[in-house]
Write a protein that holds these residues in place. Sequence first.
Motif, mmCIF file in Angstrom:
data_model
loop_
_atom_site.group_PDB
_atom_site.id
_atom_site.type_symbol
_atom_site.label_atom_id
_atom_site.label_comp_id
_atom_site.label_asym_id
_atom_site.label_seq_id
_atom_site.Cartn_x
_atom_site.Cartn_y
_atom_site.Cartn_z
ATOM 1 N N GLU A 59 0.821 -1.216 0.000
ATOM 2 C CA GLU A 59 0.000 0.000 0.000
ATOM 3 C C GLU A 59 0.852 1.261 0.000
ATOM 4 O O GLU A 59 1.465 1.613 1.008
ATOM 5 C CB GLU A 59 -0.931 -0.017 1.217
ATOM 6 C CG GLU A 59 -2.004 1.028 1.121
ATOM 7 C CD GLU A 59 -3.346 0.544 1.677
ATOM 8 O OE1 GLU A 59 -3.449 -0.612 2.106
ATOM 9 O OE2 GLU A 59 -4.284 1.343 1.677
ATOM 10 N N LEU A 101 -5.792 0.437 -1.238
ATOM 11 C CA LEU A 101 -6.167 -0.969 -1.160
ATOM 12 C C LEU A 101 -7.229 -1.142 -0.091
ATOM 13 O O LEU A 101 -7.119 -0.586 0.985
ATOM 14 C CB LEU A 101 -4.976 -1.839 -0.759
ATOM 15 C CG LEU A 101 -3.733 -1.816 -1.627
ATOM 16 C CD1 LEU A 101 -2.726 -2.817 -1.093
ATOM 17 C CD2 LEU A 101 -4.072 -2.137 -3.061
ATOM 18 N N GLY A 104 -10.325 -4.453 0.618
ATOM 19 C CA GLY A 104 -11.024 -5.568 -0.004
ATOM 20 C C GLY A 104 -9.992 -6.631 -0.341
ATOM 21 O O GLY A 104 -9.054 -6.366 -1.091
ATOM 22 N N THR A 105 -10.146 -7.800 0.275
ATOM 23 C CA THR A 105 -9.125 -8.840 0.170
ATOM 24 C C THR A 105 -9.764 -10.201 -0.057
ATOM 25 O O THR A 105 -10.817 -10.502 0.503
ATOM 26 C CB THR A 105 -8.316 -8.884 1.489
ATOM 27 O OG1 THR A 105 -7.803 -7.580 1.751
ATOM 28 C CG2 THR A 105 -7.161 -9.876 1.423
ATOM 29 N N GLU A 159 -16.329 -1.538 1.363
ATOM 30 C CA GLU A 159 -15.089 -1.323 2.112
ATOM 31 C C GLU A 159 -14.118 -0.468 1.294
ATOM 32 O O GLU A 159 -13.458 0.433 1.806
ATOM 33 C CB GLU A 159 -14.476 -2.703 2.337
ATOM 34 C CG GLU A 159 -13.874 -2.922 3.691
ATOM 35 C CD GLU A 159 -13.267 -4.329 3.763
ATOM 36 O OE1 GLU A 159 -14.025 -5.313 3.647
ATOM 37 O OE2 GLU A 159 -12.052 -4.421 3.934
ATOM 38 N N TYR A 209 3.013 0.039 13.450
ATOM 39 C CA TYR A 209 2.221 -0.732 12.483
ATOM 40 C C TYR A 209 1.071 0.153 11.974
ATOM 41 O O TYR A 209 0.444 0.876 12.760
ATOM 42 C CB TYR A 209 1.640 -1.989 13.150
ATOM 43 C CG TYR A 209 0.437 -2.557 12.414
ATOM 44 C CD1 TYR A 209 0.591 -3.309 11.257
ATOM 45 C CD2 TYR A 209 -0.855 -2.294 12.858
ATOM 46 C CE1 TYR A 209 -0.511 -3.797 10.564
ATOM 47 C CE2 TYR A 209 -1.971 -2.782 12.178
ATOM 48 C CZ TYR A 209 -1.788 -3.527 11.024
ATOM 49 O OH TYR A 209 -2.883 -3.998 10.351
ATOM 50 N N ARG A 232 1.999 -5.679 6.702
ATOM 51 C CA ARG A 232 2.744 -6.912 6.391
ATOM 52 C C ARG A 232 4.155 -6.765 6.958
ATOM 53 O O ARG A 232 5.154 -6.930 6.236
ATOM 54 C CB ARG A 232 2.779 -7.177 4.872
ATOM 55 C CG ARG A 232 1.504 -6.837 4.123
ATOM 56 C CD ARG A 232 0.313 -7.714 4.517
ATOM 57 N NE ARG A 232 -0.955 -7.007 4.409
ATOM 58 C CZ ARG A 232 -1.673 -6.848 3.316
ATOM 59 N NH1 ARG A 232 -1.260 -7.384 2.180
ATOM 60 N NH2 ARG A 232 -2.811 -6.194 3.326
ATOM 61 N N GLY A 239 -4.132 -7.005 10.243
ATOM 62 C CA GLY A 239 -5.520 -6.654 10.528
ATOM 63 C C GLY A 239 -6.398 -6.696 9.299
ATOM 64 O O GLY A 239 -5.931 -6.942 8.186
ATOM 65 N N GLY A 278 -10.239 -4.946 7.524
ATOM 66 C CA GLY A 278 -11.332 -3.982 7.568
ATOM 67 C C GLY A 278 -12.629 -4.700 7.918
ATOM 68 O O GLY A 278 -12.983 -5.695 7.293
HETATM 69 C C1 LIG Z 1 -4.793 -3.862 7.725
HETATM 70 C C2 LIG Z 1 -4.146 -4.536 6.792
HETATM 71 O O1 LIG Z 1 -4.418 -4.418 5.445
HETATM 72 C C3 LIG Z 1 -5.357 -3.472 4.977
HETATM 73 C C4 LIG Z 1 -6.716 -4.034 4.969
HETATM 74 C C5 LIG Z 1 -7.249 -4.627 3.841
HETATM 75 C C6 LIG Z 1 -8.616 -5.287 3.901
HETATM 76 O O2 LIG Z 1 -9.209 -5.321 4.979
HETATM 77 O O3 LIG Z 1 -9.077 -5.805 2.877
HETATM 78 C C7 LIG Z 1 -6.545 -4.635 2.635
HETATM 79 C C8 LIG Z 1 -5.366 -3.978 2.520
HETATM 80 C C9 LIG Z 1 -4.903 -3.085 3.588
HETATM 81 O O4 LIG Z 1 -5.409 -1.813 3.341
HETATM 82 C C10 LIG Z 1 -2.986 -5.416 7.141
HETATM 83 O O5 LIG Z 1 -2.343 -5.942 6.220
HETATM 84 O O6 LIG Z 1 -2.700 -5.591 8.344
#
Ligand SMILES: C=C(O[C@@H]1C=C(C(=O)O)C=C[C@H]1O)C(=O)O
Length: 417
Positions: free
Chosen positions: A222, A237, A239-240, A266, A352, A372, A386, A388
């Motif tokens: 990011e 970023l 959405g995962t 998100e 972090y 990360r 973490g 979202g």
């Molecule tokens: C919070 C983290 O990642 C964030 C949360 C994301 C999500 O919830 O989809 C995706 C990318 C990052 O913006 C992390 O890697 O600890």
Amino acid sequence: MNAPPQLFVRSVPLPDDRDLLAHLPDDAPLAWLHGGSGLVAWGEAARVVLPARTEPGDVQRFTAAARWFAGLEPQVDDQVRRPGSGLMAFGSFAFDPRSDGSTLVVPRVAVGRDRSGTWLTTIGDQPGRHPAELLAPHAPPRPVGPLRWTDGARTAEDWGTQVATAVRRIRGGAYDKVVLARDRYAEAESPIDPRTLLARLAADYPTCYAFTVDGLTGATPELLIRREGEDLTSLVLAGTAPRGGTEVEDRRLGQDLAESAKNAEEHRYAVDSLRDRLAPLCTAFDAPDRPELLRLANVQHLASPVRATLRPGASTLDVVAAMHPTAAVGGTPTEAAVEAIRGLEGMDRGRYAGPVGWIDADGNGEWGIALRCAQLDGPRARLIAGCGIVAGSRPEEEITEADAKFEVMRAALTDGE
Ligand SMILES: C=C(O[C@@H]1C=C(C(=O)O)C=C[C@H]1O)C(=O)O
């Protein structure tokens, strides 16, 4: 804050195409690497440490750092004149203004590389002298060795309970989105060499930004902000989804992510908050209508590359201050989300999810969000990851997603993978 020393800065082209990491000693290395380019540095010509503050939403750590850096007024002989040459500093800021650890460090030696070549910068308190450590051969990176893993403030299960609480509060209207993280510890038998982790991170995540600043070491996908002249770029970023085991499964997971209403929501919070925050500092804001898919070795994300033009007079650290914390790492609305994070996570995030990167005297720089990553302290590594949380989030899925994000540093810490 001590009066800054008089600094003499010299940047010269360096006819060298070795891996940047090959230059780095193991003692307090500094690095920012992206696909073979970037900056590595070591030694300390000057440093500012910004104290914790108690006011909510306080940006003093960024403004005080910017003022300190602008006040350095060195004598400069820059024969390279590229972003990152001449006077520069690495920085890393706490997520929460109430936490310690925010700092800017001006190194004694830096080696930089971009598309047009490699350069060497020396920064010292005397003109024309190269620090002795420049010539010292470095011991090769050390393997990490066996590790003992323990939970941090919360087990995965306890953390899942906090996620469920957050979902209830979101459904009750307390806030729209909150990013909740948890920590884990790895303990080695001897001090962990950050260079070992950087080499693995740079190899496994070449499209990410591999960094180490004061022991905070990771590879973030990011990009909070890159500034070159007046041009700003950012990669939002949020959405995962996991990567698939086969090509077909991988494509299906990516497509589900792109079509998921929960992830679109998100992601929209993150882009909208960036637009609002940049508006006072920028004259143009350009984001795609729909996010792209960013595929990394461990996960895939919805990603929006954003471009903007900086208004005259606005500084890079002003922009960083205005952007942090984005909805990608805090939540929406920001203040309510940050307050919820303090209550639900039961830990101090430290640096972090705070901005990490570098800046030069012209204001050029690259700042990522410290994700990360792990905070190294001798033989100990504290990993944090973490997710979202929105109204449609499910605790079991979030636990799996956080584990996928931990995987970046777990693999980097593991010899022979
Ligand atoms: C919070 C983290 O990642 C964030 C949360 C994301 C999500 O919830 O989809 C995706 C990318 C990052 O913006 C992390 O890697 O600890």
